[in-house]
Design an enzyme around this catalytic site. Structure first.
Site, PDB file in Angstrom:
ATOM      1  N   CYS A  60       0.887  -1.185   0.000  1.00  0.00           N
ATOM      2  CA  CYS A  60       0.000   0.000   0.000  1.00  0.00           C
ATOM      3  C   CYS A  60       0.908   1.213   0.000  1.00  0.00           C
ATOM      4  CB  CYS A  60      -0.907   0.004   1.228  1.00  0.00           C
ATOM      5  SG  CYS A  60      -2.184  -1.249   1.242  1.00  0.00           S
ATOM      6  N   GLY A  78       1.228   4.240  -1.558  1.00  0.00           N
ATOM      7  CA  GLY A  78       0.963   5.667  -1.661  1.00  0.00           C
ATOM      8  C   GLY A  78       0.937   6.363  -0.308  1.00  0.00           C
ATOM      9  N   PRO A  79       1.415   7.610  -0.238  1.00  0.00           N
ATOM     10  CA  PRO A  79       1.946   8.429  -1.324  1.00  0.00           C
ATOM     11  C   PRO A  79       3.439   8.265  -1.592  1.00  0.00           C
ATOM     12  CG  PRO A  79       1.746   9.758   0.642  1.00  0.00           C
ATOM     13  CD  PRO A  79       1.210   8.394   0.999  1.00  0.00           C
ATOM     14  N   GLY A  80       4.128   7.356  -0.869  1.00  0.00           N
ATOM     15  CA  GLY A  80       5.483   7.024  -1.272  1.00  0.00           C
ATOM     16  C   GLY A  80       6.581   7.247  -0.260  1.00  0.00           C
ATOM     17  N   GLY A  81       6.272   7.788   0.916  1.00  0.00           N
ATOM     18  CA  GLY A  81       7.325   8.060   1.892  1.00  0.00           C
ATOM     19  C   GLY A  81       8.037   6.803   2.362  1.00  0.00           C
ATOM     20  N   GLU A  93       0.377   0.331  -5.536  1.00  0.00           N
ATOM     21  CA  GLU A  93      -0.625   1.275  -5.030  1.00  0.00           C
ATOM     22  C   GLU A  93      -1.859   1.194  -5.916  1.00  0.00           C
ATOM     23  OE1 GLU A  93      -3.099   3.823  -3.519  1.00  0.00           O
ATOM     24  OE2 GLU A  93      -1.250   3.303  -2.449  1.00  0.00           O
ATOM     25  N   ASP A 137       0.943  -1.180   4.952  1.00  0.00           N
ATOM     26  CA  ASP A 137       0.488  -0.028   5.746  1.00  0.00           C
ATOM     27  C   ASP A 137      -0.919   0.303   5.266  1.00  0.00           C
ATOM     28  OD1 ASP A 137       0.135   2.248   7.198  1.00  0.00           O
ATOM     29  OD2 ASP A 137       1.720   3.407   6.236  1.00  0.00           O
ATOM     30  N   CYS A 195      -1.716   3.943  10.735  1.00  0.00           N
ATOM     31  CA  CYS A 195      -1.551   5.231  11.401  1.00  0.00           C
ATOM     32  C   CYS A 195      -2.771   5.475  12.283  1.00  0.00           C
ATOM     33  CB  CYS A 195      -1.381   6.350  10.385  1.00  0.00           C
ATOM     34  SG  CYS A 195      -0.884   7.893  11.166  1.00  0.00           S
TER      35      CYS A 195
END
Length: 475
Positions: free
Chosen positions: A291, A293-296, A316, A359, A412
């Site tokens: 998962c 996105g957004p790529g960190g 993604e 994630d 998160c």
């Protein structure tokens, strides 16, 4: 002589155009976008600030103006629950009958009165002037009357009036005092395991402005380079983290502009590091971010994988977010691939990967410092909506890893329904797995919980409330 003719003639007051205050107009526009379009303040504010600088010029809209506009927006959103209770005590109708634009102006004014050092007369007059510009003279009079009532007490005085006593209703007391929905207070309290001090510290941390945290992507940037920036200090826990202590502008950092570094919460970095550091049985050549996105996390994992000669596949579902992942990974020092794919129906074969990070989408209750409006949008039923997807993605992760490989399940959110409950339910279907104690993988980080999983907290670690469970396939 008539009564009317004996009265002295009083000339009508000349009409005065309302004075446009670009800072408060910008803050009002941001709140309207958050309310009307379900926008996020962190996405709405930057273009509004750029537009204001271009329109007004640097002399009339400088860095202090931008800082004040940002504080007005975020402060109002964070304390919205408290301010609603105060405003409700000052109006003669239910809040739902107050037009939303009027309520936004009242909330901005209440924040200036109760949450900033702006003098009372300036806070009231500026808010009334804003109301004249965006609402008209009639509603401005209503705003003036309400804010004059608000100004009769400071924040502590109002809390004594509008918050129920703690002994009578602890959760409602905390909800009003610390400006969180009651159900969120209850959920966070359960996740912490009880105790008044801990929950109050957490709720208060959610209302603080977080520092900007950067990540030096290995092989592309170093923390020494980032530490040369003004007001930059090392991260607390991650060896790749640097904090900008005075809320610096990341876009001004050369390594950020070039993509060699990124903006990434330290909790997010720690999740990636723990997965990367987990011991494996066998080869370590193929990694998956399921998962991405957004790529960190993908950018950090890709750099760590490159150091070991491993390849990262970043998947993604949403094509536009896959594009953000590709941008974050552009320039990675080793090979990688980015695809747009549904993680519940993966295009890769089972048992392909040595390390898998999943994630999963969640309520985001662990990032309320950064997205304060999320606390007012989320509902308890959102947990039920996310639950099937979270379980399906964890099953995909366990199917995708080889025997001896490691899966990291991350959210998160600290909500037990999104963390331990998901892991426990799914592992009932996967008897050939074992939980790996993640705490020794972050040896310098204290207070990670009872294990074997990890729970980070804003008030303990200065990070988002990230959760991580590590699972090994044993057969």
């Amino acid at each position: 002589m008539s009564e009317q003719s004996r009265r002295p003639h009083r000339p009508a007051k000349p009409y005065r155009r309302p004075q446009k205050d670009p800072v408060r107009i910008l803050a009002f526009e941001a709140l309207r976008a958050v309310d009307e379009r379900d926008a996020y303040a962190n996405l709405v504010l930057p273009p509004l600030l750029r537009k204001a600088r271009e329109k007004e010029g640097p002399d009339k809209f400088d860095a202090r103006d931008a800082a004040l506009a940002t504080e007005l927006v975020y402060g109002t959103l964070r304390r919205q629950g408290t301010y609603d209770a105060v405003i409700a005590a000052c109006v003669d109708r239910p809040l739902r009958e107050v037009d939303p634009p009027v309520l936004d102006v009242l909330s901005l004014g209440t924040h200036q009165l109760l949450g900033t050092r702006i003098p009372t007369h300036a806070a009231v007059s500026a808010s009334v002037e804003l109301a004249r510009v965006v609402l008209g003279d009639g509603r401005a009079k209503f705003v003036n009357a309400v804010l004059r009532k608000v100004a009769q007490n400071d924040l502590d005085g109002w809390l004594e009036k509008v918050a129920p006593p703690y002994d009578e209703d602890p959760e409602d007391h905390l909800a009003v005092v610390h400006s969180h929905p009651r159900w969120v207070v209850s959920a966070l309290w359960d996740s912490l395991g009880g105790g008044r001090a801990g929950i109050e510290d957490l709720l208060e941390a959610d209302n603080e402005r977080p520092e900007v945290t950067l990540v030096a992507r290995p092989g592309r940037a170093t923390t020494d380079e980032l530490l040369r920036e003004e007001a930059a200090v090392p991260g607390r826990w991650s060896p790749y983290a640097v904090r900008l202590t005075e809320g610096g502008e990341p876009g001004a950092v050369e390594a950020i502009r070039e993509g060699r570094a990124g903006v990434q919460d330290e909790g997010s970095q720690l999740v990636a590091l723990a997965l990367a550091n987990a011991p494996l049985d066998g080869p370590d050549r193929a990694w998956l971010d399921g998962c991405a996105g957004p790529g960190g996390k993908a950018a950090l994992l890709g750099a760590l994988a490159a150091e070991r000669g491993a390849v990262l596949l970043a998947s993604e579902k949403q094509p536009h977010r896959a594009g953000l992942v590709a941008k974050a990974l552009d320039g990675n020092p080793g090979p990688y691939q980015v695809i747009a794919a549904d993680g519940t129906r993966p295009p890769w074969r089972p048992g392909t990967f040595d390390r898998v990070l999943m994630d999963v989408p969640c309520t985001g209750l662990g990032a309320l410092r950064r997205r304060p409006e999320a606390r007012w949008r989320r509902r308890p039923e959102d947990l039920e909506n996310f639950a099937p997807l979270q379980r399906a993605l964890l099953r995909t992760a366990l199917d995708s890893v080889r025997v001896g490989g490691i899966v990291g399940y991350a959210t998160c959110s600290p909500h037990l329904a999104e963390t331990r409950a998901v892991v426990a339910d799914v592992l009932k279907q996967y008897p050939d797995t074992e939980l790996v104690d993640a705490r020794p993988l972050l040896p310098n980080v204290p207070a990670l919980g009872d294990g074997p999983d990890i729970q980070l907290w804003p008030h303990m670690h200065g990070t988002d409330a990230m959760y991580l469970s590590l699972i090994r396939r044993t057969a």
